[in-house]
Structures are given as C-alpha cells and as structure tokens.
Motif scaffolding. Structure first.
Motif, mmCIF file in Angstrom:
data_model
loop_
_atom_site.group_PDB
_atom_site.id
_atom_site.type_symbol
_atom_site.label_atom_id
_atom_site.label_comp_id
_atom_site.label_asym_id
_atom_site.label_seq_id
_atom_site.Cartn_x
_atom_site.Cartn_y
_atom_site.Cartn_z
ATOM 1 N N VAL A 242 0.854 -1.184 0.000
ATOM 2 C CA VAL A 242 0.000 0.000 0.000
ATOM 3 C C VAL A 242 0.890 1.234 0.000
ATOM 4 O O VAL A 242 1.899 1.283 0.723
ATOM 5 C CB VAL A 242 -0.924 0.025 1.231
ATOM 6 N N GLY A 243 0.543 2.223 -0.775
ATOM 7 C CA GLY A 243 1.313 3.460 -0.781
ATOM 8 C C GLY A 243 0.906 4.371 -1.909
ATOM 9 O O GLY A 243 0.166 3.977 -2.816
ATOM 10 N N PRO A 244 1.391 5.618 -1.879
ATOM 11 C CA PRO A 244 1.062 6.572 -2.943
ATOM 12 C C PRO A 244 1.575 6.102 -4.294
ATOM 13 O O PRO A 244 2.470 5.245 -4.375
ATOM 14 C CB PRO A 244 1.780 7.865 -2.489
ATOM 15 N N PRO A 245 1.044 6.646 -5.375
ATOM 16 C CA PRO A 245 1.520 6.241 -6.714
ATOM 17 C C PRO A 245 2.988 6.593 -6.919
ATOM 18 O O PRO A 245 3.465 7.641 -6.477
ATOM 19 C CB PRO A 245 0.621 7.052 -7.664
ATOM 20 N N GLY A 246 3.701 5.705 -7.576
ATOM 21 C CA GLY A 246 5.083 5.978 -7.945
ATOM 22 C C GLY A 246 6.109 5.681 -6.886
ATOM 23 O O GLY A 246 7.283 6.010 -7.051
ATOM 24 N N THR A 247 5.714 5.059 -5.779
ATOM 25 C CA THR A 247 6.664 4.816 -4.691
ATOM 26 C C THR A 247 7.417 3.503 -4.853
ATOM 27 O O THR A 247 8.332 3.229 -4.070
ATOM 28 C CB THR A 247 5.942 4.826 -3.334
ATOM 29 N N GLY A 248 7.051 2.662 -5.805
ATOM 30 C CA GLY A 248 7.833 1.462 -6.072
ATOM 31 C C GLY A 248 7.156 0.163 -5.705
ATOM 32 O O GLY A 248 7.834 -0.843 -5.499
#
Length: 656
Positions: A242-248
């Motif tokens: 889970v995480g913001p877009p573009g974090t890998g």
C-alpha cells in the motif's frame, strides 16, 4: 536497471526468436478446401474440355457427314460427337482430346451459339439437304456442390464474423488463454521466468528498506520453508503493498519475480473484469489452479482495488454484481475450505481504504506493507540507481539533488533524471550537469516555460508584486518556508511561480500552519497594498489556504470553538453518505471559523507588507528587471533572514 549476463550455455540452449508465422495444419485444410471450391465452381477441370470451334466450322463438319450427334448443354453450349470414321481423318486426329482424364466417348468439339432457334433451324435445313441421320440431344448439367456452397455461404460468413467479434471481445490473439471464445474463462496471468523475462533484483530497489525486508522474507519462505515450518510456523497467505503512486510497489513485485526461484504469475485487477457473467470468477479459479499445480508459486495482482472494493457499497442497481462474484471467488481461493498449498498472493494498491474488510483480514493478506514516499537518504539512493545509465559530469553531488527534490516519489526521481538528460541533449552537451537537474525539477514542478506568452506591462507588474509579496512575507515569518527562487516567466498554467524549501515535518503545529497560510496570502495582500486592488491571480493561493483552514477545523481539531473533534473518516464510508456528520448549527460554526482563520492571516500579511513596503517595491523592480531572482537577491535587500537555519539540513521539501 541492472541486467543479468547470460552464460554461453544458456544462450546456446535458447531458441532464436523467429518472427515468421508458425506452421499450422489448418493451412493445409484451408488450401484443400479452396482448391475444391474452385474446381466445383469452374464446372470441372480444363484438362477434359473439348477443343473449341465455331458454328461455321461445325456446319462444315455436319455437311461432310462427320458428325454423329450434337448435345445441347443448358441451351448455351453445343458439344459435337464425331463418327468413328471421322475420328480417323487427319484433320480431326490432331484435335482429338488427349487430356489426362480423357475418355473414348468424349466430345471432340464444342462451341457456343447465339440464338437457339436459329441454330436449330440451320441444323434441320443442313440435315435435310444432305440426307443425314444426325440427332440433337438435350442435356441439363448442374453443379450440386456449388449450389450447396452458395446456399450455405451466408451462414458461413455470419459465423465467421461472430467468431471474430468474440475473439476481439475476449482478449484478441489466437493461441493464448482467453484468446479464443471457448477459452474466455481462462486466466490472463503471465508466467515469468526469472532467467529470461525479469532482470530486476533487490539491488535495483533503492530505499524502501522496511518494505524490502518484508518482501525478502516472503521470498525466503518459499526458498527455505523448513526453516520456518520446523518451529510450527505457517507460510503467510498474502502481502498487500500500500502506498502513494510511484513509490515502487510494482518495482518491488518485479524484484520478487527476479529473486524468487519459483513460478511467478503477474496480472492486473482489471484482467478479471469482462462483459460476460461468471468470467471473472472463472479466471480466478483457473489462476489458482495453475499456481497450485506449480506450487510453491507467487501470484502478483496489481491494482487489486479494481476487484477488491468493499461489497454492497456502490451497487445501486440491485442486480447481481459481476465484480462481487469475482471478489467472493478470490476470498474463497485465498482462505477457503480445504486450501493448504504454498501459493502466496502479493497485491498492490494505492486505495487500501476502499478494499473489502474480508480481503484485509489475517489469513488472507497477513501483511500490509506500507510503501511511503522516500526521505532524503532514500532519495539519494534512488538517484544513484537512476544515474547509472546517464553520462553525468564528474563530481555531481547526489546529496544536493536529494535535498532539492523532497516530496518526490521514486517515479518522479526517474522522471527528473530522464528530463535532465533530455535538456542536456537539447543543449548539445556531452554530459548531464547540476544545472540540467535543477532545470528538470523546475520543468516538472512548475511546467514548461512560456516566454512567448503575451502579457501586458500592467499585468506583468501585478504578477511581479504578487510574487514579491509571497517572497517578502515568507522571509519575515519564522515557520514559513525559506525562499529558493522566484520567477515571473509563465510556466504551465501559472503566470509566475515561487520555489521554497521548508522543513519536512512528521507533525505540524498550529503556528506553523498559520505562518504558511500567511505566506500563501502574501501575493494577494501585496496587490492590495500596492494597487489597492485585487485580481483573479490568487486562485491557487486561495484554494490552498481554504483546504488548510478546513483541515485545521474539521480534521485535526486545532480550533478552540469547534473543539477536539474530527469529522474525518479513515474507512472512506462517508463517500456513500448523503448527510453531513454534524448539525446545521455546527456547519455554520465551521464556516465562520474557517473564514476567521483566513481573514486573520490575510490582515497579518497586509500589516507585514505595509511595514516593509519600500523593500517590497525594490524586490518587485528587481524581479521586473531580471524576471528570475534567487535567495541572494533577498539577502541583499532584506539582510539576513531573522529565523534562518542551516541550509545543509537533511530534511527539506519543495513547494510552489
């Protein structure tokens, strides 16, 4: 990305890629069918056709008594049969049918005549004049196969069009699963080979130490299961990134595919969605069936929120929801009755708040790994990864670059490196330098420069004072972000822009938020102080401060009159409510407090600018002259900032 070098043995064993179409036995069947149709439609082979002649020559043969009989075929063609004596004559021997399939009783000549009545009259007249016993035989020929084919041709065309449309709707392609109409329920997951298809490893994943450690442990589970099961432990069923877009998140999954020595199935959540009822659930069953047959295995589902949304929330139609059926099948496969195979599911999403609770419980996704935006140290590592393929100047300071790009995700940093290389190439440089990276950051944050945009002198002056107002107020406030650069060159949709480097904070106090709001309102306040007029140029500023003030009052509980309350719902269920979680009286109080916060900071900005009006004017004139100013220009006009801190601090952020 680091690429694995393959040994000569591996290259030798690998078949060369061929772009030639693969041989199919259906080609032979189709060729035979087409040849058969051509033969039938043409009425037989040309090998057995009699020699063509004319009606005048036929009448000559008839007068000579060489004709035994004449067959009229379909009232169009006359086939001439000669007498045995005539067949021995030299003039007819050379015209005798000698084809491969010729027979003794075949006609020798044939011709087409015009009017049947005239032909018959001439024939009878010659017959009577020469006292002949030649007869006319009438015959009707028909090609049964051509009639059958022509009769079924419309149905064949309709069926072919239907199969073509079904193939296109079911994913296209010829041989893959889901490409044919009868394989529509097959899984679309792609099986990756770590030796050929995936060349990403954990070395290519910079930063994300915590998330990488969790994922590495899952890979270790599959490689050495006895290490954990010997103590009574169980292999986890799933991990949710889970995480913001573009974090890998997807990059981590690709690294797992490259590191794991087990089959790795990858697909997107939307691959389960189809217009046909039951297809999504069928594809889930087929996916887990394939994975169980090759267990231990890993399944990666990207953007799982496409099928994992909470059930019963947005289904207003009341009908059977295909997406819910797909989710139910996924829940059953992950932790249903009788499951015990070593299949681990890794999923990624940036909308964990909308996922179904049954999907998030322990036993399905045992681990939820949060992939956050990188800090300054992690940004440096990410820069080092993306700088590898670039031809950069010697001594390029990655520490400086990481401090200039706070708040950037891994994808943003990759974009900065690529944009810097493009800028350097555009200027015909031999290597990418520091200034190219700064220009790339400006390009990404502010947008493309529009120097040819037509701006009147009055508008340019208003923009200069507006941006100078932002710079002046932020310079005078303790908790406002220190200035880096101000420009009145139009960029993107903005007519001017200012860059700041405030501290990265994990918690924010009310005085810090108020100082930021005051600095944001400094542009409109400068217009009021200098021109005693305001304009529409402060739209983005007003939008920003309104959101900040509303967050202080309704989310963070930082308002004394509203009190220690929050109307924020982390579960996201407020999206489906049509009523507010507070009364009309409280709504009036919230609106009043938001307005008071903004107006107080606006008056505070006006007061600051009134006290430094001469320096504001001087700064605006410098900005009008140079169009771009930096922190050094402000130090020259205002002196050293009263609340300055060390510029080399590790935690800084950038804002417009």
């Amino acid at each position: 990305m680091a690429e694995d070098k393959k040994s000569p043995k591996e290259n030798k064993g690998k078949k060369p890629d061929s772009k030639k179409p693969k041989f199919s036995p259906y080609w032979i069947y189709g060729s035979i069918f087409l040849i058969f149709i051509a033969i039938q439609l043409s009425g037989g082979s040309n090998w057995t056709q009699p020699k063509k002649t004319t009606q005048a020559e036929f009448e000559t043969y008839l007068k000579d008594g060489d004709v035994e009989k004449v067959e009229i075929v379909n009232k169009k063609v006359a086939q001439v049969y000669l007498t045995p004596e005539a067949l021995t004559e030299e003039k007819h021997v050379k015209n005798k049918n000698k084809g491969f399939m010729a027979q003794a009783g075949d006609p020798t000549y044939q011709f087409e005549f015009g009017d049947l009545q005239n032909f018959e009259n001439n024939f009878q007249e010659i017959k009577q004049e020469n006292n002949l016993d030649t007869n006319i035989v009438w015959q009707t020929e028909s090609n049964i196969w051509s009639e059958v084919i022509i009769g079924f041709l419309p149905f064949i065309v309709i069926i072919a069009i239907w199969i073509f449309i079904m193939r296109r709707m079911s994913g296209g392609g010829g041989g893959g699963a889901g490409g044919q109409i009868f394989n529509i329920g097959k899984s679309k997951a792609k099986l990756f080979d770590e030796k050929i298809d995936v060349k990403t490893s954990f070395k290519d994943v910079a930063g994300l130490e915590g998330a990488k450690e969790e994922v590495q442990e899952i890979v270790d589970f599959l490689k050495n299961p006895e290490k954990y099961t010997s103590l009574g432990g169980k292999i986890p069923k799933g991990a949710l990134l889970v995480g913001p877009p573009g974090t890998g998140k997807t990059l981590l999954a690709r690294a797992v595919a490259g590191e794991a020595k087990v089959p790795f199935y990858s697909l997107s959540g939307s691959d389960f969605v189809e217009m046909f009822v039951g297809v999504g659930a069928s594809r889930v069953r087929d996916l887990f069936k394939q994975a169980k047959e090759k267990s231990p295995a890993i399944i990666f589902i990207d953007e799982i929120d496409a099928i994992g949304r909470a059930r019963g929330k947005s289904n207003f139609s009341g009908s059977n929801d295909e997406r819910e059926n797909t989710l139910n099948q996924l829940l059953t496969e992950m932790d249903g009755f009788g499951t015990g195979t070593n299949v681990i599911v890794i999923a990624a999403t940036n909308r964990a708040d909308v996922l179904d609770k049954a999907l998030m419980r322990a036993g399905r996704f045992d681990r939820q790994i949060y992939v956050d935006l990188p800090d300054v140290r992690e940004r440096k590592e990410i820069f080092e990864v993306h700088l590898r393929p670039l031809k950069k100047e010697e001594g390029l300071d990655t520490d400086f670059l990481s401090k200039q790009t706070p708040g950037f995700s891994g994808a943003d940093i990759a974009n900065v490196c690529n944009e810097a290389a493009l800028i350097a190439a555009r200027q015909e440089k031999k290597a990418v330098g520091k200034q190219d990276f700064l220009d790339a950051v400006d390009r990404i944050v502010g947008g493309l420069e529009k120097k040819n945009k037509i701006i009147t002198p009055a508008e340019k002056e208003a923009i200069a004072f507006h941006e100078a107002g932002h710079a002046t107020v932020s310079w005078m406030l303790e908790h406002a972000a220190p200035l880096v650069k101000v420009t009145i060159v139009p960029r993107g949709q903005s007519l001017g822009a200012a860059w700041y480097l405030p501290e990265e904070r994990l918690i924010v106090r009310p005085e810090q938020m108020l100082d930021e709001m005051c600095a944001t309102l400094g542009g409109r306040a400068a217009e009021k102080v200098i021109f005693n007029k305001i304009s529409t140029g402060a739209l983005s500023d007003l939008e920003k401060v309104t959101k900040q003030a509303r967050a202080m009052v309704t989310i963070y509980g930082l308002n004394e009159k509203v009190g220690n309350l929050t109307y924020y719902d982390s579960s996201g269920q407020n999206e489906y409510n049509f009523s507010k979680p507070y009364s009309e009286k409280t709504a009036e109080l919230i609106d009043k407090e938001i307005s008071n916060l903004i107006e107080t900071q606006y008056q505070r900005a006006i007061e600051l600018l009134e006290n430094h009006k001469d320096k504001l004017t001087e700064l605006a004139n410098v900005l009008l002259d140079k169009e771009v100013i930096f922190k050094d220009n402000l130090q020259t006009i205002f002196g050293k900032r009263p609340f300055s801190k060390e510029e080399e601090e590790d935690k800084k952020t950038i804002a417009e």
